[in-house]
Design an enzyme around this catalytic site. Structure first.
Site, PDB file in Angstrom:
ATOM      1  N   GLY A  34      84.817  20.904  41.098  1.00  0.00           N
ATOM      2  CA  GLY A  34      85.058  20.740  39.611  1.00  0.00           C
ATOM      3  C   GLY A  34      83.576  21.238  38.812  1.00  0.00           C
ATOM      4  CE  LYS A  92      75.141   6.556  55.056  1.00  0.00           C
ATOM      5  NZ  LYS A  92      74.277   5.514  55.479  1.00  0.00           N
ATOM      6  CE  LYS A 130      68.717  11.383  55.330  1.00  0.00           C
ATOM      7  NZ  LYS A 130      67.665  10.645  55.128  1.00  0.00           N
ATOM      8  N   PRO A 131      73.646  14.464  51.795  1.00  0.00           N
ATOM      9  CG  PRO A 131      75.588  14.567  52.510  1.00  0.00           C
ATOM     10  CD  PRO A 131      74.662  13.473  51.768  1.00  0.00           C
ATOM     11  CE  LYS A 180      68.267   6.083  50.299  1.00  0.00           C
ATOM     12  NZ  LYS A 180      69.782   5.567  51.254  1.00  0.00           N
ATOM     13  CB  CYS A 216     105.053  37.826  33.612  1.00  0.00           C
ATOM     14  SG  CYS A 216     104.504  39.710  34.036  1.00  0.00           S
ATOM     15  CG  LEU A 217     109.127  38.363  39.397  1.00  0.00           C
ATOM     16  CD1 LEU A 217     109.333  39.079  39.172  1.00  0.00           C
ATOM     17  CD2 LEU A 217     108.107  37.483  40.643  1.00  0.00           C
ATOM     18  N   GLY A 218     108.764  36.049  35.570  1.00  0.00           N
ATOM     19  CA  GLY A 218     110.095  35.720  35.933  1.00  0.00           C
ATOM     20  C   GLY A 218     111.033  36.157  34.548  1.00  0.00           C
ATOM     21  CD  GLU A 224     106.672  43.681  41.486  1.00  0.00           C
ATOM     22  OE1 GLU A 224     107.127  43.402  40.656  1.00  0.00           O
ATOM     23  OE2 GLU A 224     105.529  43.729  42.361  1.00  0.00           O
ATOM     24  CG  HIS A 228     100.959  36.356  31.537  1.00  0.00           C
ATOM     25  ND1 HIS A 228     100.928  35.478  32.679  1.00  0.00           N
ATOM     26  CD2 HIS A 228     100.622  37.338  32.116  1.00  0.00           C
ATOM     27  CE1 HIS A 228     101.874  36.536  33.662  1.00  0.00           C
ATOM     28  NE2 HIS A 228     101.780  37.470  33.004  1.00  0.00           N
ATOM     29  CD  GLU A 266     100.869  31.685  32.185  1.00  0.00           C
ATOM     30  OE1 GLU A 266     101.849  32.401  30.991  1.00  0.00           O
ATOM     31  OE2 GLU A 266     100.426  33.000  32.793  1.00  0.00           O
TER      32      GLU A 266
HETATM   33  N1  GLN Z   1     105.174  42.077  39.153  1.00  0.00           N
HETATM   34  C1  GLN Z   1     105.501  42.422  37.918  1.00  0.00           C
HETATM   35  C2  GLN Z   1     104.453  43.531  37.434  1.00  0.00           C
HETATM   36  O1  GLN Z   1     103.228  44.161  37.815  1.00  0.00           O
HETATM   37  C3  GLN Z   1     105.327  41.325  37.392  1.00  0.00           C
HETATM   38  C4  GLN Z   1     103.552  40.833  37.462  1.00  0.00           C
HETATM   39  C5  GLN Z   1     103.621  39.746  36.485  1.00  0.00           C
HETATM   40  O2  GLN Z   1     104.049  38.758  36.662  1.00  0.00           O
HETATM   41  N2  GLN Z   1     102.063  38.650  36.493  1.00  0.00           N
HETATM   42  O3  GLN Z   1     105.485  44.263  36.680  1.00  0.00           O
END
Ligand code: GLN
Length: 536
Positions: free
Chosen positions: A16, A187, A189-190, A223, A381-383, A405, A507, A509
């Site tokens: 992390g 430990k 040591k590492p 330590k 996107c692909l969704g 595709e 995207h 997100e």
């Molecule tokens: N494979 C799809 C494209 O290239 C969607 C890409 C994705 O979901 N980031 O358009």
């Protein structure tokens, strides 16, 4: 002139380091400092854009269109600050630059070497962030101390310490202190060995952050301090957090890490203002209820492949003071149509992006179920491309609808290659990448969620909804709720009469943060909460 904090990692990977770096970033911002964050990755790929999610996890996309390491996502979420192309360099990209210079004759016949040519290039990548007004550059070195490929990076940051003066450079080393069950003790040591490796190169860590699963008593800290040559107050314990990764800045601050940084770097700033952060944590730790979100992906078993998506779902829930159970549903499990149960029991369905045909029919099936059963759906996107295929097949009657595709000779190419992608041969960095404006159709769910007409969102794709099918899809009841300025590229679609069905080509997100949940994720979770009420 900016000061520098370098973060290295020892003993094992996956400790992390990115989260720790991001948390330090949050603390510095909370103390009123202007910072820049960077990740240097010692592997030879030019960027992670062509790497498999199985190996590398998610590819994070910056506003300016760089395909980068997922740690940059943590940096943005923790600091609230955008990263850029300059925030992630790999050894591959650095070597490439040096070799281009060699071919151009820039080295005037000299022998081109790891030191100084590669190390100089690394230093110039780090110093590229030293813009006007920047107080501190936080630079995380990927990999683990002791890796051969990381040596030039460690050498470069050692040199920066020499050149800038030790009061302007701080080395923070993240290490692992294991608890050995059979011996009943932790430990050191590492950690000793990993610090010894750093000292061999000439780097003396100024702070040691110890990842551990148990509490570390004072004798262990003493330590570690003695054997690793770090003052005792600079031995910081980073035990696994109980509720959320977002607790980390507070955990580190309570042990005085930011004070230590201020003293070492001779920075005078008031104490960290973490009120807003703590308020957010309060909502996270004491939720008012729970929602159940199904994520139908092809890398469902991997935590890192959909990192930003999972985080954004959490933020969306946080906006409603809810906790969220994320149910990972492997897309392929839905393919034969016999197992819709898990999907029908969630409050909302998210279908993320992806590449290649595996699991696509399962995603399409998930979307059909969500559309027909009026379960809130967010496609990304692909969704979104799958949502268009599903709608074309099952509502518009174009039974053979497909994306080129997956089938180049389909009768109904409702999703096809973007014009500028025809003839593209190089796979690296050649997609439609980064932020561009999406124009929202007033009155749609998307427009309501954003409360805006035009938004900037990030992209990473080659295919698009085929303009030849826009009319047919719209006549069938698909709403093109966002497009580019001239309406040729579809940016988001919705389904008429559905309580909340939004799918985006971009995207969202990547831009969601715990202090600023993304409006689409927040609206999606809002709809899921309503759905949960209907069910009960
Ligand atoms: N494979 C799809 C494209 O290239 C969607 C890409 C994705 O979901 N980031 O358009």
């Amino acid at each position: 002139m900016a000061k520098y904090i370098f973060i290295t990692g020892g003993v094992v990977s996956s400790l992390g380091k990115g989260l720790t770096a991001a948390s330090i970033g949050r603390l510095l911002i909370s103390r009123g400092l202007s910072i820049r964050m960077q990740k240097l990755d010692p592997y030879l790929n030019v960027d992670p854009g062509t790497m498999s999610p199985f190996q590398h996890g998610e590819v994070f996309v910056t506003e300016d269109g760089a395909e980068t390491d997922l740690d940059l996502g943590h940096y943005e979420r923790f600091t609230g600050q955008e990263t850029s192309r300059k925030s992630n360099f790999t050894a591959g990209r650095i070597y490439w630059e040096v070799l281009k210079k060699e071919r151009r004759g820039d080295y005037l016949g000299g022998t081109v070497q790891m030191i100084p040519h590669i190390t100089d290039e690394i230093k110039s990548c780090i110093r590229a962030l030293d813009e006007d007004g920047v107080d501190v550059i936080l630079c995380e070195i990927g990999g683990t101390v002791g890796d051969i490929e990381g040596l030039t990076f460690l050498e470069a940051i050692r040199q920066i310490g020499l050149e800038e003066g030790r009061e302007n450079v701080m080395y923070v080393h993240l290490t692992y202190v294991p608890f050995i069950k059979a011996a009943g003790e932790v430990k050191t040591k590492p950690s000793q060995q990993s610090v010894a490796k750093l000292r061999e190169i000439g780097i003396l860590p100024d702070a040691l952050i110890c990842r551990t699963e148990v509490d570390l008593h004072d004798d262990v800290r003493r330590k570690l301090s003695l054997f690793c040559n770090v003052p005792q107050h600079a031995v910081i314990v980073e035990k696994d957090v109980t509720h959320s990764i977002y607790e980390l800045p507070v955990v580190l601050s309570e042990q005085g890490l930011d004070d230590l940084i201020m003293v070492h770097l001779r920075l005078a700033r008031p104490p960290a203002k973490l009120d807003e952060w703590r308020e957010m944590l309060g909502r996270l730790i004491h939720p008012k209820g729970r929602v159940k979100i199904g994520v139908v992906g092809k890398y469902s078993e991997l935590q890192d492949a959909y990192k930003s998506i999972f985080e954004a779902i959490e933020h969306g829930a946080l906006a409603h003071a809810q906790a969220v159970d994320i149910i990972k549903i492997p897309a392929e499990e839905l393919e034969d149509g016999t197992e819709p149960d898990r999907l029908l029991h969630v409050d909302g369905v998210l279908v993320p992006g992806g590449f290649g045909g595996r699991g696509v029919e399962g995603k399409i099936e998930a979307i059909r179920l969500a559309r027909e059963h009026k379960i809130p759906l967010l496609g990304i996107c692909l969704g979104m491309q799958c949502a268009v295929i599903e709608f074309a097949r099952n509502v518009c009657g174009l039974e053979t609808a497909q994306s080129t595709e997956f089938d180049k000779s389909t009768d109904h190419p409702v999703v096809c290659l973007m014009e500028e992608q025809e003839g593209v041969k190089d796979m690296g960095g050649s997609m439609r990448l980064g932020a561009s404006p999406a124009h929202l159709q007033p009155g749609t769910h998307a427009a309501r969620a954003y409360g805006a007409r035009v938004v900037q969102e990030r992209h990473r794709h080659r295919y698009e909804v085929n303009t030849a099918y826009h009319d047919k899809l719209q006549k069938g009841g698909l709403i093109l709720s966002a497009t580019n300025e001239d309406g040729t590229l579809v940016e988001a679609v919705e389904v008429e009469g559905h309580p909340w069905f939004v799918a985006t080509q971009f995207h969202p997100e990547f831009k969601s943060q715990p202090l600023h949940p993304h409006p689409l994720f927040s609206a999606f979770i809002g709809a899921a909460i309503e759905q949960a009420k209907v069910k009960t």
